[in-house]
Design a protein around this motif. Structure first.
Motif, mmCIF file in Angstrom:
data_model
loop_
_atom_site.group_PDB
_atom_site.id
_atom_site.type_symbol
_atom_site.label_atom_id
_atom_site.label_comp_id
_atom_site.label_asym_id
_atom_site.label_seq_id
_atom_site.Cartn_x
_atom_site.Cartn_y
_atom_site.Cartn_z
ATOM 1 N N GLY A 187 -14.777 9.039 -11.964
ATOM 2 C CA GLY A 187 -13.394 9.189 -11.554
ATOM 3 C C GLY A 187 -12.433 8.449 -12.461
ATOM 4 O O GLY A 187 -12.814 7.863 -13.473
ATOM 5 N N VAL A 188 -11.166 8.475 -12.071
ATOM 6 C CA VAL A 188 -10.085 7.838 -12.810
ATOM 7 C C VAL A 188 -9.548 6.682 -11.975
ATOM 8 O O VAL A 188 -9.180 6.871 -10.812
ATOM 9 C CB VAL A 188 -8.958 8.850 -13.107
ATOM 10 N N ALA A 189 -9.497 5.475 -12.561
ATOM 11 C CA ALA A 189 -9.108 4.270 -11.824
ATOM 12 C C ALA A 189 -7.659 3.895 -12.133
ATOM 13 O O ALA A 189 -7.285 3.684 -13.295
ATOM 14 C CB ALA A 189 -10.030 3.115 -12.191
ATOM 15 N N VAL A 190 -6.854 3.794 -11.076
ATOM 16 C CA VAL A 190 -5.421 3.515 -11.200
ATOM 17 C C VAL A 190 -5.051 2.376 -10.253
ATOM 18 O O VAL A 190 -5.442 2.394 -9.080
ATOM 19 C CB VAL A 190 -4.595 4.779 -10.851
ATOM 20 N N LEU A 191 -4.292 1.415 -10.748
ATOM 21 C CA LEU A 191 -3.863 0.310 -9.886
ATOM 22 C C LEU A 191 -2.740 0.768 -8.969
ATOM 23 O O LEU A 191 -1.703 1.253 -9.420
ATOM 24 C CB LEU A 191 -3.386 -0.876 -10.733
ATOM 25 N N ALA A 192 -2.953 0.610 -7.660
ATOM 26 C CA ALA A 192 -1.949 1.004 -6.672
ATOM 27 C C ALA A 192 -0.854 -0.049 -6.549
ATOM 28 O O ALA A 192 -1.111 -1.247 -6.686
ATOM 29 C CB ALA A 192 -2.616 1.208 -5.310
ATOM 30 N N HIS A 193 0.362 0.408 -6.308
ATOM 31 C CA HIS A 193 1.559 -0.416 -6.029
ATOM 32 C C HIS A 193 1.508 -1.823 -6.642
ATOM 33 O O HIS A 193 1.480 -2.828 -5.924
ATOM 34 C CB HIS A 193 1.844 -0.508 -4.530
ATOM 35 N N PRO A 194 1.504 -1.916 -7.973
ATOM 36 C CA PRO A 194 1.374 -3.240 -8.614
ATOM 37 C C PRO A 194 2.499 -4.201 -8.268
ATOM 38 O O PRO A 194 2.293 -5.421 -8.252
ATOM 39 C CB PRO A 194 1.374 -2.901 -10.108
ATOM 40 N N GLY A 195 3.684 -3.684 -7.969
ATOM 41 C CA GLY A 195 4.792 -4.569 -7.645
ATOM 42 C C GLY A 195 4.587 -5.357 -6.370
ATOM 43 O O GLY A 195 5.173 -6.426 -6.181
ATOM 44 N N LEU A 196 3.731 -4.849 -5.499
ATOM 45 C CA LEU A 196 3.492 -5.492 -4.208
ATOM 46 C C LEU A 196 2.768 -6.831 -4.358
ATOM 47 O O LEU A 196 2.894 -7.708 -3.510
ATOM 48 C CB LEU A 196 2.667 -4.548 -3.325
#
Length: 282
Positions: A187-196
């Motif tokens: 799969g493809v790994a993406v960081l969720a809502h980094p600003g949080l």
């Protein structure tokens, strides 16, 4: 049709309030080309969403939001084009859900210590079905029912969110392990809502570790953060993603934001598709 996608939505399979088919319908009504189903630590909602997608002519990206922990807080990593039918991948998710269950037991115990008459059984009764994959919004709903708080937001601010009186963060896999888990599965790994997270040093570390993308467009990222993460995406050749983090409705208001309110162009998904193809061939 507007060739855009909402790549972060939740269903009843985790802590959303809508059936998977309802998310697909809402995407269609919003004029989107497609959406991703990214429930917390489960892929149970994907088959029903795919079935609805065929009928409605909307593309569904099979995804998941993996729970991990670093520096005393929750870190979420989105996985796209995950092998949702693979038994080994599903087994890894079962372990993550068991950790979520332990976390909620600790959280509710702390709420009880604070004098709030809440029980684990009552919270779990809010979720139908045999897969009891609850989330903090279910706990917040019960707190509203008890009259402890007036809104979901108040429950998170005072008790359940980072810095809240009952916040707990038991041992979980690291975000690096979550990234590897997703990528090893093709799969493809993406960081969720980094600003949080309010920890851009950690965000940089995870980028350098091997993230494929970063969620630039999210309700919890302000304008300055979007600009920062966009520039980092360009610097490190990351896929820029975005999504509403739609969890359905809590009362009359959508939680976090309405499906389709935060989107990206389909080119982001095309980049993912190319990467998945290379990864699975290699």
């Amino acid at each position: 049709m507007n060739k855009r996608m909402d790549l972060h939505t939740h269903t009843k399979a985790s802590d959303g309030t809508c059936e998977p088919a309802e998310n697909v319908r809402l995407a269609k009504e919003a004029g989107l080309t497609g959406l991703a189903i990214t429930d917390h630590d489960t892929v149970a909602g994907i088959p029903a969403a795919l079935e609805a997608a065929v009928e409605l002519g909307v593309e569904v990206i099979p995804g998941v939001e993996v729970s991990s922990s670093a520096r005393g807080q929750d870190i979420h990593v989105l996985g796209y084009f995950v092998p949702y039918e693979d038994a080994a991948f599903q087994a890894r998710l079962v372990g993550l859900r068991e950790t979520r269950h332990e976390r909620h037991k600790l959280l509710i115990a702390r709420l009880q210590e604070l004098g709030i008459p809440i029980t684990l059984e009552k919270v779990y009764s809010r979720k139908q079905g045999t897969d009891k994959n609850i989330g903090r919004p279910h706990i917040a709903e019960e707190m509203m029912e008890l009259g402890v708080v007036s809104t979901i937001e108040e429950a998170f601010e005072k008790y359940l969110g980072k810095g809240g009186a009952a916040y707990v963060n038991p041992p979980r896999i690291t975000p690096q392990e979550a990234i590897s888990m997703i990528k090893d599965a093709g799969g493809v790994a993406v960081l969720a809502h980094p600003g949080l997270y309010e920890d851009d040093e950690l965000v940089r570390e995870l980028i350098e570790f091997g993230l494929d993308g970063i969620e630039v467009y999210h309700p919890d990222n302000d304008a300055a953060q979007r600009e920062t993460y966009s520039s980092w995406a360009e610097e490190f050749d990351l896929i820029v993603t975005g999504g509403s983090d739609f969890h359905g409705w809590r009362g009359e208001e959508p939680f976090h934001a309405m499906l389709g309110s935060h989107t990206v162009a389909v080119e982001a998904v095309e980049r993912m598709r190319e990467l998945v193809g290379k990864r699975r061939l290699g």
